[in-house]
Each structure stands twice: as C-alpha cells, then as structure tokens.
Scaffold this motif. Structure first.
Motif, PDB file in Angstrom:
ATOM      1  N   LYS A   1      24.584   7.725  10.449  1.00 43.13           N
ATOM      2  CA  LYS A   1      24.441   6.893  11.638  1.00 43.13           C
ATOM      3  C   LYS A   1      23.080   7.199  12.267  1.00 43.13           C
ATOM      4  O   LYS A   1      22.675   8.358  12.359  1.00 43.13           O
ATOM      5  CB  LYS A   1      25.558   7.206  12.622  1.00 43.13           C
ATOM      6  N   TYR A   2      22.382   6.165  12.694  1.00 44.95           N
ATOM      7  CA  TYR A   2      21.059   6.292  13.303  1.00 44.95           C
ATOM      8  C   TYR A   2      21.039   5.597  14.655  1.00 44.95           C
ATOM      9  O   TYR A   2      21.747   4.615  14.862  1.00 44.95           O
ATOM     10  CB  TYR A   2      19.982   5.665  12.417  1.00 44.95           C
ATOM     11  N   THR A   3      20.223   6.115  15.544  1.00 41.27           N
ATOM     12  CA  THR A   3      19.937   5.416  16.795  1.00 41.27           C
ATOM     13  C   THR A   3      18.513   4.892  16.692  1.00 41.27           C
ATOM     14  O   THR A   3      17.676   5.475  16.009  1.00 41.27           O
ATOM     15  CB  THR A   3      20.073   6.331  18.025  1.00 41.27           C
TER      16      THR A   3
ATOM     17  N   THR B   1      22.560   1.551  17.887  1.00 44.34           N
ATOM     18  CA  THR B   1      22.939   2.408  16.767  1.00 44.34           C
ATOM     19  C   THR B   1      23.259   1.549  15.558  1.00 44.34           C
ATOM     20  O   THR B   1      23.608   0.372  15.697  1.00 44.34           O
ATOM     21  CB  THR B   1      24.175   3.274  17.104  1.00 44.34           C
TER      22      THR B   1
ATOM     23  N   ARG C   1      24.322   2.048  10.987  1.00 42.59           N
ATOM     24  CA  ARG C   1      24.500   2.893   9.805  1.00 42.59           C
ATOM     25  C   ARG C   1      23.601   2.357   8.704  1.00 42.59           C
ATOM     26  O   ARG C   1      23.518   1.145   8.504  1.00 42.59           O
ATOM     27  CB  ARG C   1      25.949   2.872   9.343  1.00 42.59           C
TER      28      ARG C   1
ATOM     29  N   GLN D   1      18.359  10.261  13.416  1.00 47.35           N
ATOM     30  CA  GLN D   1      19.715  10.401  12.892  1.00 47.35           C
ATOM     31  C   GLN D   1      20.609  10.984  13.964  1.00 47.35           C
ATOM     32  O   GLN D   1      20.239  11.916  14.676  1.00 47.35           O
ATOM     33  CB  GLN D   1      19.733  11.298  11.653  1.00 47.35           C
ATOM     34  N   LYS D   2      21.792  10.435  14.084  1.00 45.22           N
ATOM     35  CA  LYS D   2      22.725  10.854  15.130  1.00 45.22           C
ATOM     36  C   LYS D   2      23.584  11.995  14.644  1.00 45.22           C
ATOM     37  O   LYS D   2      23.934  12.090  13.503  1.00 45.22           O
ATOM     38  CB  LYS D   2      23.603   9.667  15.528  1.00 45.22           C
TER      39      LYS D   2
END
Length: 59
Positions: free
Chosen positions: A3-5, A26, A28, A58-59
C-alpha cells in the motif's frame, strides 16, 4: 501488494486554464514506480496534468 500513499503538488486543471490544485490518497501497487504511473494516469483521466512533484511513500 504493498500500500502506498501519494501527494501530488501543483496539478493543473486542463479544462479551466490557470487553475491548479493538489491531491493526495492511497493505493495498492506492485512498486513505487507503478504507483506513480497509476497516479499520473488517474489524474490525466480526470482532466488534470501533473506539473509539480508527486511523492510516493510506502505505508
């Protein structure tokens, strides 16, 4: 998939010249590069052109 912000600074509204804004959210994606491409593609499909920095973390 990780998962990314993202934060997109200075995105230009292609429908209303002279208008700019920013966006964040956010998503993926398999990699940071894929996340960046997805954000750029999404912004363009909504009538915005990224003219500033897009930060992916990256979260």
């Amino acid at each position: 998939m990780p998962k990314y912000t993202f934060t997109a600074e200075k995105i230009a509204d292609t429908l209303t010249r002279g208008e700019s804004t920013s966006a964040s959210g956010t998503l993926r994606a398999p990699s940071p590069q894929a996340a960046r491409k997805a954000v750029e593609r999404s912004l363009r499909s909504r009538g915005y052109e990224p003219t500033g920095t897009i930060t992916i973390t990256q979260k």
